[in-house]
Enzyme design. Structure first.
Site, mmCIF file in Angstrom:
data_model
loop_
_atom_site.group_PDB
_atom_site.id
_atom_site.type_symbol
_atom_site.label_atom_id
_atom_site.label_comp_id
_atom_site.label_asym_id
_atom_site.label_seq_id
_atom_site.Cartn_x
_atom_site.Cartn_y
_atom_site.Cartn_z
ATOM 1 N N GLY A 173 0.804 -1.222 0.000
ATOM 2 C CA GLY A 173 0.000 0.000 0.000
ATOM 3 C C GLY A 173 0.837 1.273 0.000
ATOM 4 N N ARG A 220 -0.395 -19.559 -1.330
ATOM 5 C CA ARG A 220 -1.335 -18.423 -1.301
ATOM 6 C C ARG A 220 -2.686 -18.864 -0.740
ATOM 7 N NH1 ARG A 220 1.713 -17.952 -5.746
ATOM 8 N NH2 ARG A 220 2.812 -16.010 -6.215
ATOM 9 N N ASN A 251 -7.824 -13.827 4.617
ATOM 10 C CA ASN A 251 -8.066 -12.762 3.637
ATOM 11 C C ASN A 251 -9.451 -12.786 3.003
ATOM 12 O OD1 ASN A 251 -5.544 -11.837 4.197
ATOM 13 N ND2 ASN A 251 -4.582 -12.496 2.281
ATOM 14 N N ILE A 301 -5.743 -7.156 -5.362
ATOM 15 C CA ILE A 301 -4.344 -7.583 -5.210
ATOM 16 C C ILE A 301 -4.245 -8.659 -4.127
ATOM 17 C CG2 ILE A 301 -2.047 -6.785 -4.483
ATOM 18 C CD1 ILE A 301 -2.749 -4.050 -5.789
ATOM 19 N N ASN A 328 -4.279 -11.763 -1.836
ATOM 20 C CA ASN A 328 -4.251 -13.191 -2.174
ATOM 21 C C ASN A 328 -5.170 -14.023 -1.289
ATOM 22 O OD1 ASN A 328 -2.508 -13.858 -4.373
ATOM 23 N ND2 ASN A 328 -0.787 -13.084 -3.155
ATOM 24 N N ASP A 373 3.111 -11.084 -12.629
ATOM 25 C CA ASP A 373 3.558 -12.279 -13.353
ATOM 26 C C ASP A 373 4.146 -11.898 -14.711
ATOM 27 O OD1 ASP A 373 2.603 -13.936 -11.263
ATOM 28 O OD2 ASP A 373 0.568 -13.715 -12.042
ATOM 29 N N HIS A 394 -3.278 -16.658 -10.635
ATOM 30 C CA HIS A 394 -2.107 -16.109 -9.946
ATOM 31 C C HIS A 394 -1.723 -16.973 -8.748
ATOM 32 C CE1 HIS A 394 0.850 -13.329 -8.431
ATOM 33 N NE2 HIS A 394 0.224 -13.303 -7.259
HETATM 34 P P1 NAD Z 1 0.987 -6.076 4.648
HETATM 35 O O1 NAD Z 1 0.643 -6.908 5.846
HETATM 36 O O2 NAD Z 1 2.294 -5.399 4.637
HETATM 37 O O3 NAD Z 1 -0.127 -4.976 4.428
HETATM 38 C C1 NAD Z 1 -1.487 -5.272 4.440
HETATM 39 C C2 NAD Z 1 -2.223 -4.056 4.945
HETATM 40 O O4 NAD Z 1 -3.611 -4.356 4.922
HETATM 41 C C3 NAD Z 1 -1.846 -3.671 6.396
HETATM 42 O O5 NAD Z 1 -1.464 -2.321 6.453
HETATM 43 C C4 NAD Z 1 -3.139 -3.925 7.167
HETATM 44 O O6 NAD Z 1 -3.349 -3.021 8.241
HETATM 45 C C5 NAD Z 1 -4.173 -3.728 6.066
HETATM 46 N N1 NAD Z 1 -5.478 -4.325 6.348
HETATM 47 C C6 NAD Z 1 -5.767 -5.528 6.915
HETATM 48 N N2 NAD Z 1 -7.089 -5.689 7.017
HETATM 49 C C7 NAD Z 1 -7.654 -4.570 6.509
HETATM 50 C C8 NAD Z 1 -8.988 -4.148 6.327
HETATM 51 N N3 NAD Z 1 -10.023 -4.887 6.711
HETATM 52 N N4 NAD Z 1 -9.194 -2.939 5.770
HETATM 53 C C9 NAD Z 1 -8.163 -2.176 5.373
HETATM 54 N N5 NAD Z 1 -6.873 -2.513 5.522
HETATM 55 C C10 NAD Z 1 -6.622 -3.709 6.076
HETATM 56 O O7 NAD Z 1 0.837 -7.028 3.370
HETATM 57 P P2 NAD Z 1 1.333 -6.736 1.871
HETATM 58 O O8 NAD Z 1 2.716 -7.221 1.728
HETATM 59 O O9 NAD Z 1 1.021 -5.326 1.523
HETATM 60 O O10 NAD Z 1 0.398 -7.746 1.044
HETATM 61 C C11 NAD Z 1 -0.980 -7.534 0.985
HETATM 62 C C12 NAD Z 1 -1.667 -8.630 0.178
HETATM 63 O O11 NAD Z 1 -1.249 -8.580 -1.191
HETATM 64 C C13 NAD Z 1 -1.335 -10.046 0.642
HETATM 65 O O12 NAD Z 1 -2.514 -10.824 0.644
HETATM 66 C C14 NAD Z 1 -0.380 -10.559 -0.416
HETATM 67 O O13 NAD Z 1 -0.378 -11.956 -0.529
HETATM 68 C C15 NAD Z 1 -0.933 -9.888 -1.649
HETATM 69 N N6 NAD Z 1 -0.014 -9.796 -2.787
HETATM 70 C C16 NAD Z 1 -0.538 -9.979 -4.027
HETATM 71 C C17 NAD Z 1 0.258 -9.888 -5.158
HETATM 72 C C18 NAD Z 1 -0.317 -10.062 -6.527
HETATM 73 O O14 NAD Z 1 0.447 -10.260 -7.480
HETATM 74 N N7 NAD Z 1 -1.619 -9.968 -6.714
HETATM 75 C C19 NAD Z 1 1.629 -9.598 -5.005
HETATM 76 C C20 NAD Z 1 2.136 -9.421 -3.725
HETATM 77 C C21 NAD Z 1 1.302 -9.538 -2.614
HETATM 78 C C1 LMR Z 2 3.599 -12.682 -5.517
HETATM 79 O O1 LMR Z 2 3.400 -13.268 -6.578
HETATM 80 O O2 LMR Z 2 4.700 -12.180 -5.222
HETATM 81 C C2 LMR Z 2 2.452 -12.507 -4.562
HETATM 82 O O3 LMR Z 2 1.350 -13.223 -4.958
HETATM 83 C C3 LMR Z 2 2.819 -12.718 -3.140
HETATM 84 C C4 LMR Z 2 3.144 -14.141 -2.805
HETATM 85 O O4 LMR Z 2 2.531 -14.660 -1.859
HETATM 86 O O5 LMR Z 2 4.002 -14.732 -3.439
#
Ligand code: NAD
Ligand code: LMR
Length: 339
Positions: free
Chosen positions: A36, A110, A117, A140, A142, A173, A200
């Site tokens: 974020g 994931r 989540n 985003i 997972n 990806d 993903h």
């Molecule tokens: P993080 O823990 O650093 O940050 C998550 C944030 O979400 C925190 O600040 C937390 O306070 C907030 N949060 C939790 N519940 C909430 C709610 N109900 N309302 C609002 N905010 C809330 O995690 P991150 O590293 O930022 O990863 C976040 C997500 O993204 C994970 O599920 C991760 O697996 C996913 N991700 C997806 C991809 C993709 O390619 N789609 C890539 C990387 C990570």
């Molecule tokens: C990624 O592809 O990096 C994200 O989906 C985060 C993970 O859990 O690997």
């Protein structure tokens, strides 16, 4: 009312019409997290964003105060973690990016994030369906293969589902597939754009190298495919329990949002692979599938078929579809049982 044509010269009229179209509010839910924060910064640097709305269950206003000092035109506001704060954050948003949720630790898949989540995404989807039913929603969090169907079910239950406006962000990806091939071929990664289809997670990520003009064979091809499919694990391992990809994901999320804004602001031929409701493999139980999608002012403009692929890639796709249909069904079932 004045006519712009009568009052301004051509150059001024062009500038006027561009700025008039660039009235885009973008909301980030989960804005204080590892993704974020850099994502919010990158959006602040994007001149197509006029207003940035940042929400998190903790720390949203702090991140907003920090980012708001960056000297670009957009207005930044952070919102309190209350139902009214969330509602205000969402109202009028053209794009809602959702990276809220927990990341993986080493040894987790994931899907292991589902229990935590799924309800976070369900609740944020409810708030979005109520306050910004016409926004483009970019998931985003997972497991994307399940959180996107969860969001769709919530929007359906509120009677506001528009499949053209819901996207699972799979751009990372594509970014990885492009970077990793450039490492092998010695090419400029900025000029690579490898199509990645499917979903993903692990085997559901299917890079279509054959469509790029590059050829790899045998062990080198296997290693490349594995690296793209499990690139996320590489980062999870390297961070040793401190989370998963955040910086590269922020870049990927900002790139996808930029593509949507470009398309919304009239640019033609904007194409990104993304996980959307798709007719391509519905007959195999996959109502959602990532393939190349042309974006337009109303979100999804055209879903491209997978196109010509090799026998090897077809085998990858067959495995992908089996896993993917289970992930999708799990998301749908969750909302039915936990509305
Ligand atoms: P993080 O823990 O650093 O940050 C998550 C944030 O979400 C925190 O600040 C937390 O306070 C907030 N949060 C939790 N519940 C909430 C709610 N109900 N309302 C609002 N905010 C809330 O995690 P991150 O590293 O930022 O990863 C976040 C997500 O993204 C994970 O599920 C991760 O697996 C996913 N991700 C997806 C991809 C993709 O390619 N789609 C890539 C990387 C990570
Ligand atoms: C990624 O592809 O990096 C994200 O989906 C985060 C993970 O859990 O690997």
């Amino acid at each position: 009312m004045f006519a712009a044509r009568q009052v301004f010269g051509a150059a001024q009229r062009r500038a006027f019409s561009v700025s008039a179209r660039q009235n885009s509010k973008v909301a980030v839910l989960g804005a204080a997290g590892g993704i974020g924060q850099p994502l919010s910064l990158l959006l602040k640097l994007n001149p197509r964003v006029s207003s940035l709305a940042l929400y998190d269950i903790r720390g949203g206003p702090g991140v907003a105060a920090d980012v708001s000092h960056v000297n670009t035109k957009s207005i930044v506001k952070g919102y309190d973690p209350t139902p009214s704060g969330l509602k205000e954050c969402l109202e009028g948003a053209e794009i809602v990016l959702i990276p809220a949720g927990v990341p993986r630790k080493p040894g987790m898949t994931r899907d292991d994030l589902f229990n935590t989540n799924a309800s976070i995404v369900r609740d944020l989807a409810k708030a979005t369906a109520e306050a910004a039913p016409k926004a483009n929603v970019l998931i985003i969090s997972n497991p994307v293969n399940s959180t996107v169907p969860i969001t769709a079910e919530v929007f359906k239950s509120k009677g506001v589902y528009d499949p053209k406006r819901l996207f699972g962000v799979t751009t990372l990806d594509v970014v990885r597939a492009s970077r990793f091939i450039s490492e092998i071929k010695g090419s400029d990664p900025a000029n690579e754009n490898i199509t990645v289809v499917g979903g993903h997670s692990g085997a559901t990520i299917v890079p279509l190298l054959s469509q790029s003009g590059h050829k790899l064979q045998g062990e080198q091809l296997d290693a490349y495919i594995k690296r793209v499919q499990f690139g996320g694990d590489e980062v999870v391992q390297a961070k040793g329990g401190a989370g998963s990809a955040t910086l590269s994901m922020a870049m990927a999320g900002a790139r996808f949002a930029e593509s949507l804004l470009k398309a919304a602001q009239g640019e033609k031929g904007v194409i990104e692979p993304t996980f959307v409701e798709s007719p391509l493999y519905k007959d195999q139980g996959c109502d959602f599938f990532a393939s190349k999608v042309e974006l337009g002012p109303n979100g999804v403009e055209k879903i491209h078929p997978v196109g010509q692929i090799t026998e090897f890639e077809q085998k990858l796709l067959d495995v992908c579809l089996q896993d993917l249909s289970k992930n999708i069904q799990k998301g749908v079932k969750f909302v039915k049982e936990n509305p």
